[in-house]
Write a protein that holds these residues in place. Structure first.
Motif: not given
Length: 214
Positions: A70-85, A98-100, A130-136
Motif C-alpha cells: 500500500p501507499l503509506l501517507m505518513v504524518d511528519s510528527a509520526w515520522i519523527e517519533r517512529s525511527p524503528s518503523m 506526505l500526510l499533512g 501529498f494529502m491534507t488530513r481533511d481531504y480539502v
C-alpha cells in the motif's frame, strides 16, 4: 593503439560521470500540468494508509507486509517519533507520501516547508504525493503544493471489508488515535484483490527503481 586507449579512457570517464549523475537525480515529477487533486485512477485499486498513530500490532504488520505494498501517507510528527518503523519502511522499500495537517492550518508556506523538510530528512528525498488530513485543498494551497512539484491526492472512498470495488479506486485506511484497524482483515483484502501503485493506477505502468553502485 594509443588512439584506441585514449578513446576507451574517454568513454570510461563519460560512463562514470553519467552513472554518478543518474544516481543523484531525484525521482520527482508532476502528474498534471496544473494544480489538480487526483481522487481516482484507471487501473486496479490503490490502497493508502493515513498514518498518524502506531496502533498495537502495526509494527509487526509492517515487518510481515508483502508486495504489492500500500501507499503509506505518513504524518511528519509520526515520522519523527517512529525511527524503528521508518527503518522497516526503508528496508522493505514500501512507498510513502506526505500526510499533512488540516487544510485550514496552512495560513502560509512555512508549515508545508517544515513538513517537507522532515520527510526529506528521514527518507532522503522529496515527497511525490501529498494529502491534507481533511481531504480539502483550497485554491491557494493547491498552488502552494504544486509550486513544490508535489502531486495532490484524496481517496475515492474509505476502505472497509465489505466495500464494492470499482476500477481505478483509491482506497484509504485512517490510522489515527481514534481509528480502529483490523490488520488481519486488511491483509486478507490485499491478498484477494489487485492492489496497484498510484502510478500504475493512473498511467497503467509500473515505476521500478534501480540501485546504482556507489
Amino acid at each position: 593503439m594509443r588512439r584506441i586507449l585514449l578513446l576507451l579512457a574517454f568513454l570510461f570517464l563519460i560512463l562514470l560521470f553519467y552513472q554518478k549523475g543518474i544516481s543523484t537525480v531525484l525521482p520527482t515529477f508532476n502528474a498534471t500540468n496544473e494544480p489538480t487533486v487526483i481522487s481516482k485512477g484507471h487501473y486496479g485499486q490503490t490502497l493508502m494508509l493515513e498514518v498518524t498513530f502506531s496502533h498495537e500490532g502495526f509494527e509487526t504488520w509492517l515487518s510481515n507486509l508483502q508486495a504489492p505494498y500500500p501507499l503509506l501517507m505518513v504524518d511528519s510528527a509520526w515520522i519523527e517519533r517512529s525511527p524503528s518503523m521508518i527503518e522497516i519502511i526503508k528496508e522493505k522499500r514500501i512507498p510513502t507520501a506526505l500526510l499533512g495537517h488540516y487544510s485550514t492550518d496552512y495560513t502560509n508556506n512555512q508549515l508545508l516547508k517544515d513538513e517537507i523538510a522532515t520527510y526529506k530528512k528521514y527518507f532522503e528525498k522529496d515527497p511525490l504525493w501529498f494529502m491534507t488530513r481533511d481531504y480539502v485543498f483550497p485554491k491557494e494551497l493547491q498552488q502552494l503544493i504544486f509550486n513544490h512539484r508535489i502531486n495532490m491526492l484524496t481517496p475515492s472512498v474509505l476502505w472497509h471489508a465489505e466495500l464494492a470495488l470499482e476500477e481505478g479506486m483509491i482506497l484509504s485506511v485512517p490510522a489515527h488515535a481514534d481509528s480502529t484497524i483490523d490488520f488481519e482483515q486488511l491483509t486478507l483484502f490485499m491478498q484477494q484483490h489487485r492492489i496497484t501503485s498510484i502510478e500504475e493506477n493512473l498511467f497503467g505502468y509500473q515505476i521500478k527503481t534501480k540501485r546504482f553502485p556507489q
